[in-house]
Design an enzyme around this catalytic site. Structure first.
Site, PDB file in Angstrom:
ATOM      1  N   ASP A 155      46.844  66.938  87.780  1.00  0.00           N
ATOM      2  CA  ASP A 155      47.915  67.909  88.046  1.00  0.00           C
ATOM      3  C   ASP A 155      48.317  67.842  89.511  1.00  0.00           C
ATOM      4  OD1 ASP A 155      49.648  70.138  87.290  1.00  0.00           O
ATOM      5  OD2 ASP A 155      48.381  71.332  88.631  1.00  0.00           O
TER       6      ASP A 155
ATOM      7  N   HIS B 172      51.808  69.414  89.537  1.00  0.00           N
ATOM      8  CA  HIS B 172      51.256  70.621  90.174  1.00  0.00           C
ATOM      9  C   HIS B 172      51.766  71.881  89.463  1.00  0.00           C
ATOM     10  CE1 HIS B 172      49.304  71.800  94.210  1.00  0.00           C
ATOM     11  NE2 HIS B 172      49.162  72.783  93.370  1.00  0.00           N
TER      12      HIS B 172
ATOM     13  N   ARG C 209      43.027  69.468  94.314  1.00  0.00           N
ATOM     14  CA  ARG C 209      44.001  68.941  95.271  1.00  0.00           C
ATOM     15  C   ARG C 209      43.945  67.417  95.198  1.00  0.00           C
ATOM     16  NH1 ARG C 209      46.151  73.024  95.252  1.00  0.00           N
ATOM     17  NH2 ARG C 209      46.637  74.501  96.905  1.00  0.00           N
TER      18      ARG C 209
ATOM     19  N   GLU D  18      51.743  63.669  96.665  1.00  0.00           N
ATOM     20  CA  GLU D  18      52.725  64.418  95.861  1.00  0.00           C
ATOM     21  C   GLU D  18      53.834  65.045  96.705  1.00  0.00           C
ATOM     22  OE1 GLU D  18      49.930  67.390  94.201  1.00  0.00           O
ATOM     23  OE2 GLU D  18      51.147  68.934  95.171  1.00  0.00           O
TER      24      GLU D  18
HETATM   25  P1  NAI Z   1      37.274  79.212  95.222  1.00  0.00           P
HETATM   26  O1  NAI Z   1      37.249  79.276  96.709  1.00  0.00           O
HETATM   27  O2  NAI Z   1      37.025  80.456  94.429  1.00  0.00           O
HETATM   28  O3  NAI Z   1      36.187  78.132  94.725  1.00  0.00           O
HETATM   29  C1  NAI Z   1      35.997  76.895  95.315  1.00  0.00           C
HETATM   30  C2  NAI Z   1      34.545  76.488  95.088  1.00  0.00           C
HETATM   31  O4  NAI Z   1      34.393  75.146  95.543  1.00  0.00           O
HETATM   32  C3  NAI Z   1      33.560  77.370  95.875  1.00  0.00           C
HETATM   33  O5  NAI Z   1      32.563  77.867  95.009  1.00  0.00           O
HETATM   34  C4  NAI Z   1      32.978  76.403  96.906  1.00  0.00           C
HETATM   35  O6  NAI Z   1      31.608  76.673  97.208  1.00  0.00           O
HETATM   36  C5  NAI Z   1      33.115  75.076  96.154  1.00  0.00           C
HETATM   37  N1  NAI Z   1      32.991  73.902  97.005  1.00  0.00           N
HETATM   38  C6  NAI Z   1      33.232  73.777  98.348  1.00  0.00           C
HETATM   39  N2  NAI Z   1      32.920  72.516  98.744  1.00  0.00           N
HETATM   40  C7  NAI Z   1      32.480  71.858  97.632  1.00  0.00           C
HETATM   41  C8  NAI Z   1      31.997  70.545  97.408  1.00  0.00           C
HETATM   42  N3  NAI Z   1      31.884  69.644  98.400  1.00  0.00           N
HETATM   43  N4  NAI Z   1      31.625  70.203  96.155  1.00  0.00           N
HETATM   44  C9  NAI Z   1      31.694  71.104  95.139  1.00  0.00           C
HETATM   45  N5  NAI Z   1      32.134  72.369  95.308  1.00  0.00           N
HETATM   46  C10 NAI Z   1      32.530  72.732  96.538  1.00  0.00           C
HETATM   47  O7  NAI Z   1      38.656  78.551  94.828  1.00  0.00           O
HETATM   48  P2  NAI Z   1      39.421  78.612  93.432  1.00  0.00           P
HETATM   49  O8  NAI Z   1      40.331  79.782  93.412  1.00  0.00           O
HETATM   50  O9  NAI Z   1      38.449  78.437  92.326  1.00  0.00           O
HETATM   51  O10 NAI Z   1      40.355  77.314  93.548  1.00  0.00           O
HETATM   52  C11 NAI Z   1      39.791  76.010  93.622  1.00  0.00           C
HETATM   53  C12 NAI Z   1      40.868  75.049  94.087  1.00  0.00           C
HETATM   54  O11 NAI Z   1      41.838  74.901  93.069  1.00  0.00           O
HETATM   55  C13 NAI Z   1      41.681  75.537  95.313  1.00  0.00           C
HETATM   56  O12 NAI Z   1      41.036  75.203  96.520  1.00  0.00           O
HETATM   57  C14 NAI Z   1      42.976  74.812  95.170  1.00  0.00           C
HETATM   58  O13 NAI Z   1      42.915  73.617  95.912  1.00  0.00           O
HETATM   59  C15 NAI Z   1      43.044  74.496  93.675  1.00  0.00           C
HETATM   60  N6  NAI Z   1      44.159  75.180  93.026  1.00  0.00           N
HETATM   61  C16 NAI Z   1      45.062  74.422  92.330  1.00  0.00           C
HETATM   62  C17 NAI Z   1      46.135  75.011  91.687  1.00  0.00           C
HETATM   63  C18 NAI Z   1      47.104  74.214  90.877  1.00  0.00           C
HETATM   64  O14 NAI Z   1      48.187  74.730  90.519  1.00  0.00           O
HETATM   65  N7  NAI Z   1      46.817  72.971  90.537  1.00  0.00           N
HETATM   66  C19 NAI Z   1      46.364  76.455  91.791  1.00  0.00           C
HETATM   67  C20 NAI Z   1      45.318  77.166  92.490  1.00  0.00           C
HETATM   68  C21 NAI Z   1      44.278  76.527  93.100  1.00  0.00           C
END
Ligand code: NAI
Length: 332
Positions: free
Chosen positions: A261, A298, A237, A266
């Site tokens: 991305d 994005h 994000r 944005e």
């Molecule tokens: P997820 O919930 O499976 O994984 C997120 C991980 O980040 C978790 O393991 C959590 O413990 C960790 N985390 C939390 N706080 C943290 C910190 N301070 N430092 C390091 N790690 C931390 O989520 P997922 O599905 O892997 O997605 C990750 C992010 O990707 C989403 O939150 C979303 O913002 C972004 N995303 C972007 C997309 C795009 O099109 N650019 C599409 C889908 C998701």
């Protein structure tokens, strides 16, 4: 009576996949191009379900108007929910559901694509050869093999991404406050403190959610801690990075490559064609002027598979909610 659902910020591709997926559900779908915010929320009057996208603004004022119009459920067609005032939704009794995972491969593969493009300067080579320039000056890259990749956030996407990059022979460092991921450990990853990851990685990639605790996780101080000339990738994000701080780091060469991305400002810009208008965002305009920066709007999620999965899961979430067995709720 069919359930009435309005899909905000929708484009032709949303219309196509939601209409196809809806064959199995039979809801009454209304597609609305406008962004959802406090002004446009009146358009949802009479719709039990509102389906927003990532840059829609679901603040208290928006949610109050939705509530007055009879909205019972906000069915987010995204994984992230940082754009919803959850306290207001709870107070108003509006449910919020999301699509926790659709295609982690889509996002992970896009992050890998940004790395390959930036490293081997494919964006410049594309323009150059079309202009009859077949020289190689300025296109020198480096082997990914043997270099160190730092993954911040090893959830669903971070893990897929780590496994892809391990395939290139990269050494993996990881930081996540949660439990280490077994598959990444198996791929040779070492979990280290954030400062160690920043100091030792040739490439740093962000895959954590935007939370108050992760806002501007990468600021001027964090950039200064990185290896000189390192690459930074953000498909998480925009708010994870202090964008203003990137400019100084790029000008000095401290940051060698940048792939974004997502961008913290944005909203109102990405997903739209602004090519006939002057770009008003000076930070973004400056970032776009660097040859070693790539910005995509994005689009990491944007694959056929992911869109289909998003539509199916979103409509399935609506069914589960009205069947009295809600799933993927943002709060219980
Ligand atoms: P997820 O919930 O499976 O994984 C997120 C991980 O980040 C978790 O393991 C959590 O413990 C960790 N985390 C939390 N706080 C943290 C910190 N301070 N430092 C390091 N790690 C931390 O989520 P997922 O599905 O892997 O997605 C990750 C992010 O990707 C989403 O939150 C979303 O913002 C972004 N995303 C972007 C997309 C795009 O099109 N650019 C599409 C889908 C998701």
């Amino acid at each position: 009576m069919p359930i009435h659902m309005i899909v905000f910020s929708s484009r032709q591709y949303d219309r196509d996949v939601f209409t196809a997926a809806n064959a199995a559900f039979g809801y009454s779908l209304q597609f609305q191009e406008s962004q959802l915010d406090a002004q446009t929320a009146v358009l949802a009057h009479g719709y039990a379900v509102v389906c927003p996208f990532v840059n829609d603004i679901l603040d208290e004022a928006t949610l109050e108007t939705l509530h007055e119009g009879g909205t019972q459920l906000v069915a987010l067609r995204s994984a992230g929910f940082n754009h919803v005032d959850l306290a207001a939704a709870i107070r108003l009794g509006i449910g919020v559901v999301r699509v926790p995972a659709y295609s982690p491969h889509a996002v992970a593969e896009h992050a890998a694509g940004l790395i390959l493009t930036l490293n081997r300067k494919l964006h410049r080579a594309y323009a150059r050869t079309r202009d009859g320039d077949f020289s190689l000056n300025g296109l020198l890259g480096f082997d990914l093999h043997g270099k160190t990749l730092g993954i911040i956030g090893t959830g669903v996407i971070g893990r897929v991404f780590g496994r892809i990059m391990a395939g290139f022979g990269m050494k993996l460092l990881a930081f996540d406050p949660g439990a280490p991921a077994a598959d990444l450990l198996q791929a040779g990853a070492h979990y280290v403190p954030l400062d160690t990851l920043l100091a030792e990685s040739d490439i740093v990639s962000l895959h954590c959610p935007l939370l108050p605790s992760t806002y501007h996780l990468i600021d001027a101080a964090a950039l200064a801690r990185m290896k000189h000339g390192a690459m930074l990738i953000n498909t998480g994000r925009g708010g994870l990075i202090d964008s203003q701080a990137l400019i100084g780091a790029l000008k000095s060469g401290q940051l060698g490559h940048l792939g974004l991305d997502v961008y913290e400002e944005e909203g109102g810009l990405f997903f739209e064609d602004h090519s006939n208008h002057m770009l008003q965002d000076d930070v973004l305009a400056r970032l776009l002027s660097f040859p070693n920066v790539i910005v995509t709007s994005h689009q990491a999620f944007f694959t056929r598979e992911a869109l289909g999965e998003i539509a199916n899961t979103t409509l399935g979430n609506v069914k589960a909610w009205f069947d009295g067995s809600p799933r993927y709720q943002v709060f219980p």
